[in-house]
Each structure stands twice: as structure tokens, then as C-alpha cells.
Design a protein around this motif. Sequence first.
Motif: not given
Length: 190
Positions: A115-116, A118-119, A121
Motif C-alpha cells: 500500500e505504501e 502504491r502511494k 509508485r
Amino acid sequence: MKVLLLCGYRTSDEQETPLGLERDSDGITLIDQRIQQLQEMGLEVICIVAGNIAEAQLRQCSRIANVELVYDDEQHPSLLTNIRFGLEAVDDDGCFVLPVELPSPPAEYWARLKEEWRKVRFDSDYSFLQGVDTTTGAPCHLGFPLIVTRAGNKQIVSTPEIRQMLDARLKYLCLNFSPQAGLAPSAKPI
């Protein structure tokens, strides 16, 4: 998401069991255990082997036949050369990295790391994302798993003179993860 399972960065002497071939009480190799754990979490495993231990790993690990296999042909393989060769199988994208002898944290840790990623990416110049324990400032789980970003992938593949993970050209983004008891079993000594 793909995970590079690093199995070929350390050669062993004659008195030592080759990397990843230690067996549990049921006779299952460490490589097979890790592949099963990672696949059960929905991760696509790329197993990197190298050197004089690769043949033994291929013969003795049944699950290795069910994953993508990459051979690191450096004369002196290392964590970084295993990663470099493995990145050729991820098509300029990011991926997880885990050395085979380190215990896998639970799925929640992998999900948080992803998730981190994705932020940051597409617009990050960081090479690696790594979880850090907020109470100690030290990397969680002996520094792994970590994520190689797209920028890191490009940098590592296109810059062969980078020979180690602590090269100053490789930038780490340390993500503050709150400590969570029991995220991973105790690691065996390396």
C-alpha cells in the motif's frame, strides 16, 4: 505482486548446508517452505539461484519447479546481483525482495508495504521502500522484505557498477511502521 526470493547470493563451504536446503522436522527444505508461504499469500515467486549450489537447490526443492527461475551468473553473487538478475523478470515494475533464510512476516505486513508502494509508485526517485520500527528506528524484520521501486529497478538494471545494496546512489524510503508483536518468527542466525 512479484517477490524475488533470493536463494543464490551466498555460497557455502563443504561443512555448511547450502543456502535454503536446511530441512524442517518433516524434511521440507527452507526454499520449499518459503515458496509455499509466499504463494499462500498470493505472491508470485521468482526464485534466484546462483553458483555451485544452484544444482543442489534445483534437485532437492520440489516447489521450485512451480515458480519462475532466474540464474545469477556473476562470478561472485551477492544480494544485489541476485536482485539485478531477478529484476529482468519483472518488466520495469516494482517488486518485493526476501532472502530465503529470513522468516516471512504475515500477510498484513506485505499488504501494508504494498500500500505504501502504491502511494509513491510512479513519481518516486527512491530505489527501495523499507519498513522501520517506530520505537527503535531500526528496520523491521532484519530489513526485509523490502520493495524495489520502478526507479530502483531502472537504476539497478542500468547501472552495473552499483555492486552493493548500501551504495550511496541507492536511496531508501524508510516507512514508519508501528511495532506489532509477533509479526515474524525468530530468524535463524545467518
